[in-house]
Design an enzyme around this catalytic site. Sequence first.
Site, PDB file in Angstrom:
ATOM      1  N   GLY A  20       0.780  -1.236   0.000  1.00 57.81           N
ATOM      2  CA  GLY A  20       0.000   0.000   0.000  1.00 57.81           C
ATOM      3  C   GLY A  20       0.808   1.281   0.000  1.00 57.81           C
ATOM      4  N   SER A  21       2.042   1.240  -0.506  1.00 54.62           N
ATOM      5  CA  SER A  21       2.807   2.497  -0.517  1.00 54.62           C
ATOM      6  C   SER A  21       2.184   3.497  -1.504  1.00 54.62           C
ATOM      7  CB  SER A  21       4.278   2.253  -0.843  1.00 54.62           C
ATOM      8  OG  SER A  21       4.446   1.836  -2.171  1.00 54.62           O
ATOM      9  N   ASN A  22       1.659   3.003  -2.606  1.00 52.85           N
ATOM     10  CA  ASN A  22       0.948   3.908  -3.521  1.00 52.85           C
ATOM     11  C   ASN A  22      -0.323   4.439  -2.856  1.00 52.85           C
ATOM     12  OD1 ASN A  22       2.148   4.206  -6.358  1.00 52.85           O
ATOM     13  ND2 ASN A  22       2.368   2.000  -5.987  1.00 52.85           N
ATOM     14  N   MET A  95      -4.294  -7.273  -6.863  1.00 52.64           N
ATOM     15  CA  MET A  95      -3.867  -8.475  -7.582  1.00 52.64           C
ATOM     16  C   MET A  95      -5.008  -9.306  -8.168  1.00 52.64           C
ATOM     17  SD  MET A  95      -0.735  -7.978  -7.471  1.00 52.64           S
ATOM     18  CE  MET A  95      -0.008  -9.474  -8.114  1.00 52.64           C
ATOM     19  N   ILE A  97      -8.188  -9.663 -11.013  1.00 52.91           N
ATOM     20  CA  ILE A  97      -8.597  -9.122 -12.310  1.00 52.91           C
ATOM     21  C   ILE A  97     -10.095  -8.830 -12.266  1.00 52.91           C
ATOM     22  CG2 ILE A  97      -8.784  -9.635 -14.787  1.00 52.91           C
ATOM     23  CD1 ILE A  97      -6.217 -11.327 -14.436  1.00 52.91           C
ATOM     24  N   LEU A  98     -10.435  -7.592 -12.547  1.00 54.74           N
ATOM     25  CA  LEU A  98     -11.848  -7.195 -12.511  1.00 54.74           C
ATOM     26  C   LEU A  98     -12.545  -7.682 -13.783  1.00 54.74           C
ATOM     27  CD1 LEU A  98     -11.267  -3.552 -11.224  1.00 54.74           C
ATOM     28  CD2 LEU A  98     -12.248  -5.443  -9.903  1.00 54.74           C
ATOM     29  N   ASN A 112      -5.007   2.286 -13.196  1.00 52.35           N
ATOM     30  CA  ASN A 112      -4.094   1.335 -12.546  1.00 52.35           C
ATOM     31  C   ASN A 112      -2.658   1.791 -12.762  1.00 52.35           C
ATOM     32  OD1 ASN A 112      -3.199  -1.166 -11.360  1.00 52.35           O
ATOM     33  ND2 ASN A 112      -2.785  -1.933 -13.420  1.00 52.35           N
ATOM     34  N   HIS A 114       1.156   0.216 -13.307  1.00 50.76           N
ATOM     35  CA  HIS A 114       1.829  -1.038 -13.649  1.00 50.76           C
ATOM     36  C   HIS A 114       3.337  -0.791 -13.700  1.00 50.76           C
ATOM     37  CE1 HIS A 114       2.140  -5.074 -15.257  1.00 50.76           C
ATOM     38  NE2 HIS A 114       3.001  -4.617 -16.129  1.00 50.76           N
ATOM     39  N   ASP A 150      -3.858  -5.119 -18.425  1.00 51.78           N
ATOM     40  CA  ASP A 150      -2.770  -4.152 -18.647  1.00 51.78           C
ATOM     41  C   ASP A 150      -2.762  -3.589 -20.074  1.00 51.78           C
ATOM     42  OD1 ASP A 150      -1.923  -4.555 -16.018  1.00 51.78           O
ATOM     43  OD2 ASP A 150      -0.598  -6.189 -16.580  1.00 51.78           O
TER      44      ASP A 150
HETATM   45  C1  GRF Z   1       3.605  -1.571  -7.428  1.00 55.48           C
HETATM   46  O1  GRF Z   1       4.859  -1.834  -7.977  1.00 55.48           O
HETATM   47  C2  GRF Z   1       2.576  -1.529  -8.503  1.00 55.48           C
HETATM   48  O2  GRF Z   1       3.020  -1.022  -9.703  1.00 55.48           O
HETATM   49  C3  GRF Z   1       2.243  -2.992  -8.655  1.00 55.48           C
HETATM   50  O3  GRF Z   1       2.282  -3.500  -7.354  1.00 55.48           O
HETATM   51  C4  GRF Z   1       3.128  -2.698  -6.540  1.00 55.48           C
HETATM   52  C5  GRF Z   1       2.309  -2.224  -5.394  1.00 55.48           C
HETATM   53  O4  GRF Z   1       3.074  -1.560  -4.435  1.00 55.48           O
HETATM   54  N1  GRF Z   1       1.021  -3.186  -9.378  1.00 55.48           N
HETATM   55  P1  GRF Z   1       2.354  -0.868  -3.204  1.00 55.48           P
HETATM   56  O5  GRF Z   1       1.434  -1.907  -2.587  1.00 55.48           O
HETATM   57  O6  GRF Z   1       1.628   0.334  -3.685  1.00 55.48           O
HETATM   58  O7  GRF Z   1       3.495  -0.519  -2.272  1.00 55.48           O
END
Ligand code: GRF
Length: 192
Positions: A20-22, A95, A97-98, A112, A114, A150
């Site tokens: 969840g860093s994003n 992770m 697929i919708l 999304n 990627h 994707d």
């Molecule tokens: C990221 O590299 C994103 O591109 C991929 O999964 C990773 C998720 O990282 N789909 P985080 O959970 O947001 O840290």
Amino acid sequence: MEKLTGLKKIKTAVFISGTGSNLKNIIKFSKIKKSPISVDLIVSNTNKAKGLSFADQFNVKKKIFDSKNFKNIEKNILLLLKKEKIKFICLAGFMKILSKHFIKKFDGKIINIHPSLLPKYKGLNTHSRAINNKDKFAGCTVHYVAAKLDSGKIILQKKIKITASDNSASLAKKVLKQEHKLYLAAIMKIFS
Ligand code: GRF
């Protein structure tokens, strides 16, 4: 779907499966004045997702849909999104697929991130594939979500040089740092 414009921030759900860093980065951004979105809901397909801790930290609602049969629970996710008046979805390390049906309900409203320079390296293990192929560049892409994995329209991309000392872990770290910037830039691009 109605148009996503107006003075109020657009109610957004972030879907995660892992660290969840994003997600954390998007939540922090959503709280500043210039952000066009507010993060009102976190959806995870697993209670093991570390990123769920950000729900409490930032006071955002969370919901876990932990089932082997994900297709069946999409219906419940759609109901929740409707109840919470969610208009926009950011997938961030999600992770599952919708389905086509789900995507159609949020047509053009799901994005999304990627970790590759799409259309190169769709799917998993993008960094090791880039290194094994002796690519000079890796990168990340923010794209709209389409039924084919994707493959939706690209919003923004960032290229990153692969150095001789890189392995997939060091590359993943470098790319992730850029992902955080790119995701926010893509959100700004969509709504400006
Ligand atoms: C990221 O590299 C994103 O591109 C991929 O999964 C990773 C998720 O990282 N789909 P985080 O959970 O947001 O840290």
